[in-house]
Write a protein that holds these residues in place. Sequence first.
Motif, PDB file in Angstrom:
ATOM      1  N   LEU A 191       0.833  -1.201   0.000  1.00  0.00           N
ATOM      2  CA  LEU A 191       0.000   0.000   0.000  1.00  0.00           C
ATOM      3  C   LEU A 191       0.867   1.249   0.000  1.00  0.00           C
ATOM      4  CD1 LEU A 191      -2.800   1.400   0.331  1.00  0.00           C
ATOM      5  CD2 LEU A 191      -2.482   1.145   2.814  1.00  0.00           C
ATOM      6  N   GLY A 192       0.603   2.153  -0.925  1.00  0.00           N
ATOM      7  CA  GLY A 192       1.252   3.461  -0.946  1.00  0.00           C
ATOM      8  C   GLY A 192       0.233   4.553  -0.700  1.00  0.00           C
ATOM      9  N   VAL A 193       0.467   5.387   0.314  1.00  0.00           N
ATOM     10  CA  VAL A 193      -0.438   6.489   0.652  1.00  0.00           C
ATOM     11  C   VAL A 193       0.329   7.788   0.484  1.00  0.00           C
ATOM     12  CG1 VAL A 193      -1.880   7.547   2.425  1.00  0.00           C
ATOM     13  CG2 VAL A 193      -1.709   5.043   2.271  1.00  0.00           C
ATOM     14  N   PHE A 194      -0.107   8.619  -0.454  1.00  0.00           N
ATOM     15  CA  PHE A 194       0.570   9.881  -0.757  1.00  0.00           C
ATOM     16  C   PHE A 194      -0.405  11.018  -0.467  1.00  0.00           C
ATOM     17  CE2 PHE A 194       2.289   6.489  -3.296  1.00  0.00           C
ATOM     18  CZ  PHE A 194       3.654   6.645  -3.159  1.00  0.00           C
TER      19      PHE A 194
ATOM     20  N   ILE B 285       7.751   7.871   5.368  1.00  0.00           N
ATOM     21  CA  ILE B 285       7.902   6.721   6.259  1.00  0.00           C
ATOM     22  C   ILE B 285       7.627   5.434   5.475  1.00  0.00           C
ATOM     23  CG2 ILE B 285       6.948   5.520   8.282  1.00  0.00           C
ATOM     24  CD1 ILE B 285       6.471   8.198   9.587  1.00  0.00           C
ATOM     25  N   ALA B 286       8.480   4.435   5.695  1.00  0.00           N
ATOM     26  CA  ALA B 286       8.289   3.117   5.092  1.00  0.00           C
ATOM     27  C   ALA B 286       8.051   2.096   6.197  1.00  0.00           C
ATOM     28  CB  ALA B 286       9.506   2.719   4.266  1.00  0.00           C
ATOM     29  N   VAL B 287       7.035   1.253   6.013  1.00  0.00           N
ATOM     30  CA  VAL B 287       6.678   0.218   6.975  1.00  0.00           C
ATOM     31  C   VAL B 287       6.828  -1.133   6.291  1.00  0.00           C
ATOM     32  CG1 VAL B 287       4.879  -0.657   8.514  1.00  0.00           C
ATOM     33  CG2 VAL B 287       5.046   1.801   8.062  1.00  0.00           C
ATOM     34  N   ASN B 288       7.418  -2.081   7.006  1.00  0.00           N
ATOM     35  CA  ASN B 288       7.655  -3.389   6.406  1.00  0.00           C
ATOM     36  C   ASN B 288       7.579  -4.466   7.488  1.00  0.00           C
ATOM     37  OD1 ASN B 288       8.299  -5.332   4.522  1.00  0.00           O
ATOM     38  ND2 ASN B 288      10.504  -5.008   4.665  1.00  0.00           N
ATOM     39  N   GLY B 289       6.822  -5.528   7.228  1.00  0.00           N
ATOM     40  CA  GLY B 289       6.733  -6.622   8.191  1.00  0.00           C
ATOM     41  C   GLY B 289       5.371  -7.292   8.171  1.00  0.00           C
ATOM     42  N   HIS B 290       5.173  -8.229   9.083  1.00  0.00           N
ATOM     43  CA  HIS B 290       3.889  -8.925   9.212  1.00  0.00           C
ATOM     44  C   HIS B 290       2.932  -8.039  10.007  1.00  0.00           C
ATOM     45  CE1 HIS B 290       4.876 -12.902   7.528  1.00  0.00           C
ATOM     46  NE2 HIS B 290       6.107 -12.591   7.904  1.00  0.00           N
TER      47      HIS B 290
ATOM     48  N   ARG C 144       4.245  -4.281   2.755  1.00  0.00           N
ATOM     49  CA  ARG C 144       4.969  -3.019   2.567  1.00  0.00           C
ATOM     50  C   ARG C 144       3.972  -1.874   2.490  1.00  0.00           C
ATOM     51  NH1 ARG C 144       9.869  -4.401  -1.756  1.00  0.00           N
ATOM     52  NH2 ARG C 144      10.753  -6.143  -0.559  1.00  0.00           N
ATOM     53  N   VAL C 145       4.199  -0.872   3.326  1.00  0.00           N
ATOM     54  CA  VAL C 145       3.364   0.329   3.327  1.00  0.00           C
ATOM     55  C   VAL C 145       4.286   1.532   3.246  1.00  0.00           C
ATOM     56  CG1 VAL C 145       1.678   1.709   4.593  1.00  0.00           C
ATOM     57  CG2 VAL C 145       1.561  -0.800   4.676  1.00  0.00           C
ATOM     58  N   PHE C 146       3.998   2.421   2.311  1.00  0.00           N
ATOM     59  CA  PHE C 146       4.792   3.644   2.154  1.00  0.00           C
ATOM     60  C   PHE C 146       3.860   4.834   2.318  1.00  0.00           C
ATOM     61  CE2 PHE C 146       6.845   7.088  -0.029  1.00  0.00           C
ATOM     62  CZ  PHE C 146       8.178   6.912   0.279  1.00  0.00           C
ATOM     63  N   VAL C 147       4.264   5.802   3.155  1.00  0.00           N
ATOM     64  CA  VAL C 147       3.412   6.961   3.438  1.00  0.00           C
ATOM     65  C   VAL C 147       4.218   8.242   3.211  1.00  0.00           C
ATOM     66  CG1 VAL C 147       1.923   8.107   5.108  1.00  0.00           C
ATOM     67  CG2 VAL C 147       2.188   5.604   5.179  1.00  0.00           C
ATOM     68  N   ALA C 148       3.662   9.155   2.431  1.00  0.00           N
ATOM     69  CA  ALA C 148       4.258  10.470   2.201  1.00  0.00           C
ATOM     70  C   ALA C 148       3.258  11.537   2.605  1.00  0.00           C
ATOM     71  CB  ALA C 148       4.654  10.641   0.733  1.00  0.00           C
ATOM     72  N   GLY C 149       3.755  12.669   3.074  1.00  0.00           N
ATOM     73  CA  GLY C 149       2.873  13.730   3.547  1.00  0.00           C
ATOM     74  C   GLY C 149       2.210  14.523   2.455  1.00  0.00           C
ATOM     75  N   THR C 150       2.530  14.244   1.203  1.00  0.00           N
ATOM     76  CA  THR C 150       1.950  14.980   0.088  1.00  0.00           C
ATOM     77  C   THR C 150       1.942  14.103  -1.152  1.00  0.00           C
ATOM     78  OG1 THR C 150       2.162  16.955  -1.320  1.00  0.00           O
ATOM     79  CG2 THR C 150       4.193  15.948  -0.537  1.00  0.00           C
ATOM     80  N   ALA C 151       1.046  14.444  -2.075  1.00  0.00           N
ATOM     81  CA  ALA C 151       1.022  13.788  -3.391  1.00  0.00           C
ATOM     82  C   ALA C 151       1.412  14.755  -4.490  1.00  0.00           C
ATOM     83  CB  ALA C 151      -0.378  13.240  -3.674  1.00  0.00           C
ATOM     84  N   ALA C 152       1.758  15.989  -4.123  1.00  0.00           N
ATOM     85  CA  ALA C 152       1.997  17.021  -5.131  1.00  0.00           C
ATOM     86  C   ALA C 152       3.132  16.645  -6.076  1.00  0.00           C
ATOM     87  CB  ALA C 152       2.297  18.357  -4.445  1.00  0.00           C
ATOM     88  N   PHE C 153       4.186  16.009  -5.556  1.00  0.00           N
ATOM     89  CA  PHE C 153       5.343  15.721  -6.404  1.00  0.00           C
ATOM     90  C   PHE C 153       5.036  14.651  -7.455  1.00  0.00           C
ATOM     91  CE2 PHE C 153       5.490  12.816  -2.860  1.00  0.00           C
ATOM     92  CZ  PHE C 153       5.924  11.617  -3.385  1.00  0.00           C
ATOM     93  N   MET C 154       3.849  14.017  -7.377  1.00  0.00           N
ATOM     94  CA  MET C 154       3.444  13.031  -8.370  1.00  0.00           C
ATOM     95  C   MET C 154       2.482  13.617  -9.393  1.00  0.00           C
ATOM     96  SD  MET C 154       2.772   9.889  -5.701  1.00  0.00           S
ATOM     97  CE  MET C 154       2.934   8.536  -6.856  1.00  0.00           C
ATOM     98  N   ARG C 155       2.034  14.830  -9.176  1.00  0.00           N
ATOM     99  CA  ARG C 155       1.033  15.436 -10.054  1.00  0.00           C
ATOM    100  C   ARG C 155       1.680  16.059 -11.274  1.00  0.00           C
ATOM    101  NH1 ARG C 155      -3.584  18.330  -6.411  1.00  0.00           N
ATOM    102  NH2 ARG C 155      -3.958  19.249  -8.475  1.00  0.00           N
ATOM    103  N   ASP C 156       0.907  16.127 -12.353  1.00  0.00           N
ATOM    104  CA  ASP C 156       1.428  16.640 -13.618  1.00  0.00           C
ATOM    105  C   ASP C 156       1.984  18.049 -13.486  1.00  0.00           C
ATOM    106  OD1 ASP C 156       0.668  14.299 -14.798  1.00  0.00           O
ATOM    107  OD2 ASP C 156      -1.196  15.077 -15.662  1.00  0.00           O
ATOM    108  N   GLU C 157       1.363  18.857 -12.628  1.00  0.00           N
ATOM    109  CA  GLU C 157       1.792  20.257 -12.514  1.00  0.00           C
ATOM    110  C   GLU C 157       3.218  20.381 -11.996  1.00  0.00           C
ATOM    111  OE1 GLU C 157      -2.662  20.143 -11.429  1.00  0.00           O
ATOM    112  OE2 GLU C 157      -0.889  18.895 -11.203  1.00  0.00           O
ATOM    113  N   PHE C 158       3.734  19.367 -11.311  1.00  0.00           N
ATOM    114  CA  PHE C 158       5.054  19.463 -10.695  1.00  0.00           C
ATOM    115  C   PHE C 158       6.102  18.575 -11.369  1.00  0.00           C
ATOM    116  CE2 PHE C 158       1.973  20.687  -7.506  1.00  0.00           C
ATOM    117  CZ  PHE C 158       2.551  21.816  -6.929  1.00  0.00           C
TER     118      PHE C 158
END
Length: 568
Positions: free
Chosen positions: A250-253, A396-401, A432-446
């Motif tokens: 899971l990736g949460v941006f 933050i990256a989370v990994n494990g059972h 595996r879970v990855f969490v970022a505080g923003t999704a802006a860096f993935m958007r077309d505008e950036f």
Amino acid sequence: MAKNRKNMATNSLLILALTIGGLLLANFIVNYASFGRVDLTDNRVWSLSDGSKDLVAGLTERMEITAYFTENLPPPFNSTEQYVRDLLEEYEAAAGGNLVVRFVNPEEDEDREAAEEDGVQRVAHQVIENDAVSVREGYRGLVIKYLGESKTIPVIQDPTGLEYTITMAIKELAEEPRAIGVVTGHEGPTLEEGLAGLRDSLPTYTLEGVNASEEIDPDLAALLIIGPETAFTETELRRIDQYVMRGGSLGVFGGNTKLTLQGPEPAVEASDTGLNDLLTKYGVRLGSDIVFDAQCSRAPWRHPSGLQMAVQYPPVPILAFDDDQQEHPATFRIRTAVLPFTSSLEVTTAPEGVSVEVLGRSSENSWREAAGTSLAVRHPSQWQLGSDSGPFPLLIAVNGHLPSAYANAPDVSEPGGPSQIEAPARAEHDARVFVAGTAAFMRDEFLPQAQPGQPRDLSGALSFALNAIDWLAADSDLIAIRAKNIEDPVIEVPAVQSAEEEIRAAVEEQDEAEVDEGLERRKEAIAAWDSKKSAYRWLNTLGIPFVFGIFGFVRWRQRTHKRKNLKL
């Protein structure tokens, strides 16, 4: 005496022949013996990555790469051809016989027609010689063919990122794309509008929309939640948890703020999506604030005098990754990344046997404020360091059972209700879970704009986004290749830097006279540096040969004098 001279001449010729023979032998060994090749560059930019080697070594059928390069192209494209030759030779050697490389100089009409049929474009090159400027047309591209399909690089501009482009094309031809789900229905950016650049940068995956209110396909390589703006229902959260417990990634941006880019200035508002009901059980909590950082990007700002300057813009922090953080696949060998309009994260109590790793923090000169704070570009002195100071976790990256977020939730016996969604009490595999505080860096505008027929520039933020998705999908072949960069190192000129610092200080103090003086000093510093570069160039061109000439003349005079005074 004549006999001695003859012996000396014979010995000299013998030594010369042995020296030339030794140099030729050493040159042969270095060029054709693999054990003699050593890459001492940072990030091993001149060596084929293990991911590329493993990919071509796994080919089951014959693949053919045809490179079309016109001979005697003007600089710098003549050196580009040699780099391409060396790189393709390494691919061919690693493939173990299933990859054949051909180089074609398209001088004949038949070869030119073949190049254009393969999609390689003819381009014009400016040539300056004999005090005249002319234009020479030529080809510098390649085509990869495999099992009846082909991928073309129409024009190779320079070697930067070329291995990544070639390996990506081979991967597209040789492997079936894996599916990655993107959660829809929450008013964030979509694959059609807002995430088109991200989708185009992931050709080895198939990105598809996912309705989280229904059972999620456990065969998805990863599930992404990108910039949602409305609340998730309990059913959706349980379905996502069910997917993770079955071994999904899971990736949460972003997820607790709403970013609006329309209007005179960007705006960020708080938006409780309910994702923390899920993430806090995994060891992470999303903030609903905005992080400001003095270590930040710059934005254009017009001084009252009319002078436009690039000033610090704290809502767009620049993360600096330390050596330990650069070892993680998501941030592998990435020194910095820009995270626009990000919220802070919090590490909650990590579940037993689960790794919760902070991959990126704001600097010590950062602070956070509530969502809704004005984000207008302003004079640097108007940004005030807040009392709630950093550093703050941002990635933050989370990994494990992982334990299920609903393992101990009460069972409400409603037929078909959310509590009837079954999920293992703990993840069946390392989740595996990855969490970022923003999704802006993935958007077309950036994202950096892609030029027609050219791959998109892999800036730090885009490389980081692609790496994170590869890590979630457990596909790390391309991560090390993205880390390569063969750009020339930046030469810092102290005098120019000092003048620019004085200009920025003068702007902050609103001293227009000092700004003008600083601009003049900067202009003089640049002129002095250009003059110094010219002097170095002439020293290398004429000075070194002149010194060798003087040395040879002195040696010749010494030997002549010695022969004249030779006594038997």
